[in-house]
Design an enzyme around this catalytic site. Structure first.
Site, PDB file in Angstrom:
ATOM      1  N   LYS A  51      50.584 -65.873 -33.578  1.00 53.30           N
ATOM      2  CA  LYS A  51      51.334 -64.621 -33.738  1.00 53.30           C
ATOM      3  C   LYS A  51      51.364 -64.196 -35.203  1.00 53.30           C
ATOM      4  O   LYS A  51      51.265 -63.004 -35.520  1.00 53.30           O
ATOM      5  CB  LYS A  51      52.757 -64.788 -33.181  1.00 53.30           C
ATOM      6  CG  LYS A  51      52.802 -64.953 -31.664  1.00 53.30           C
ATOM      7  CD  LYS A  51      54.185 -65.399 -31.180  1.00 53.30           C
ATOM      8  CE  LYS A  51      54.152 -65.816 -29.716  1.00 53.30           C
ATOM      9  NZ  LYS A  51      55.421 -66.417 -29.274  1.00 53.30           N
ATOM     10  N   GLN A  95      61.057 -68.928 -31.399  1.00 55.05           N
ATOM     11  CA  GLN A  95      60.077 -69.529 -30.490  1.00 55.05           C
ATOM     12  C   GLN A  95      60.772 -70.504 -29.536  1.00 55.05           C
ATOM     13  O   GLN A  95      61.517 -71.381 -29.966  1.00 55.05           O
ATOM     14  CB  GLN A  95      58.988 -70.243 -31.313  1.00 55.05           C
ATOM     15  CG  GLN A  95      57.866 -70.829 -30.481  1.00 55.05           C
ATOM     16  CD  GLN A  95      57.056 -69.762 -29.732  1.00 55.05           C
ATOM     17  OE1 GLN A  95      56.711 -68.719 -30.277  1.00 55.05           O
ATOM     18  NE2 GLN A  95      56.756 -70.030 -28.467  1.00 55.05           N
ATOM     19  N   ASP A 118      61.088 -59.724 -28.384  1.00 56.20           N
ATOM     20  CA  ASP A 118      60.675 -60.499 -27.206  1.00 56.20           C
ATOM     21  C   ASP A 118      61.256 -59.907 -25.920  1.00 56.20           C
ATOM     22  O   ASP A 118      60.814 -60.245 -24.821  1.00 56.20           O
ATOM     23  CB  ASP A 118      61.176 -61.952 -27.339  1.00 56.20           C
ATOM     24  CG  ASP A 118      60.062 -62.928 -27.656  1.00 56.20           C
ATOM     25  OD1 ASP A 118      58.891 -62.595 -27.402  1.00 56.20           O
ATOM     26  OD2 ASP A 118      60.364 -64.036 -28.143  1.00 56.20           O
TER      27      ASP A 118
END
Ligand code: NAD
Length: 280
Positions: A51, A95, A118
């Protein structure tokens, strides 16, 4: 049979994003995305590195917070609060998974929902459920983009979603429902999975179990999307027995090169959306 080429579409989306970032920078705005990684889970490290690299490719500024596995929930929330208040940061990504002593729910709720790229915050999940999304979860959002790219209209289609997780299965079902599909959601307790999957015009699997979906479970001419990621003999594989299933479908995503690259592209897309919400 047509391969739904997520890799190619992700390249196209990233080049559009790169151009938009260039224009924003001319106006003095640099989109910023902050990553927080707690602990040393090797898969998580790989994801964050991928990412971060994607941010570099398109010119998004990224910040990496690597925190030890002993980090307390309070310490992690302090970092999130700092990033919530930092005007250089447009998106915050924690994460997952987190170490067991940290509540995933409390951490997700600590993120400013306007920086929740997200799409996991209850505010964003709630808006999606109401059919008025702000940030949409990247993996299902990427799958919707793939459908759009290949002119696959989901309206009125019978869709079977295998897997009901918060990251893929649940938001995917809501997106499809919002788009007019008839959605059946299956999971670990579903009885006679095959009887359900065989009737699907579109079959999506997000479980993480290699060869869960075999040829006999798929209708002739169906569209199959494989979200699963597992490692078998050092090779990355999905949930679908690709070799045999691909022979009877109309469209299918490969693993790797299908859903994975789209997830990353949509993360960048959501970061730009965050900039637009705030600054443009
Ligand atoms: P999850 O791990 O939160 O949930 C898994 C779901 O699968 C649950 O609803 C469970 O009930 C169901 N399930 C488990 N065994 C089953 C079985 N035998 N039959 C039917 N259902 C079963 O889901 P997730 O976080 O969406 O992850 C699923 C998989 O997708 C993992 O392999 C993950 O690595 C992968 N993934 C890939 C991407 C990508 O970008 N390609 C993104 C997210 C997740």
């Amino acid at each position: 049979m047509v391969i739904l080429d997520g890799k190619a579409l992700s390249v196209k989306i990233k080049s559009q994003i790169k151009e938009e970032v260039r224009v924003l920078k001319e106006k003095g705005i640099t989109p910023g995305l902050a990553f927080i990684l707690v602990g040393d889970n090797p898969a998580s490290q790989v994801y964050v590195n991928m990412k971060t690299k994607a941010c570099e490719e398109v010119g998004i500024y990224s910040i990496n917070h690597r925190m030890p596995k002993e980090t307390t929930e309070k310490e992690l929330i302090e970092v999130i609060k700092m990033l919530n208040d930092n005007p250089m940061v447009h998106g915050i990504l924690v994460q997952l998974p987190l170490p067991k002593h940290i509540s995933e729910e409390r951490i997700i709720e600590a993120i400013d929902y306007k920086k929740d790229v997200d799409g996991f915050h209850p505010y964003n999940m709630g808006r999606l459920a109401r059919g008025n999304p702000l940030f949409s979860s990247c993996t299902p959002f990427g799958i919707m983009k793939l459908f759009e790219e290949y002119a696959i209209d989901v309206k009125g289609k019978d869709v079977v979603m295998v897997g009901a997780g918060n990251i893929t299965g649940k938001p995917m079902s809501l997106m499809l429902l919002n788009a007019g599909a008839t959605v059946q959601v299956c999971h670990i307790y579903t009885q006679d999975l095959k009887e359900k999957t065989k009737r699907a015009d579109i079959l999506i699997s997000a479980v993480g179990k290699p060869k869960l979906i075999t040829e006999d479970m798929v209708k002739e001419g169906a569209i199959v999307v494989d979200v699963g990621i597992s490692r078998v003999d050092n090779k990355v594989v999905g949930d679908v027995d690709f070799e045999n299933v691909s022979k009877k479908v109309s469209y299918i995503t490969p693993v790797p090169g299908g859903v994975g690259p789209m997830t990353i592209a949509m993360l960048l897309y959501n970061t730009l959306l965050s900039v637009k919400i705030r600054e443009v």
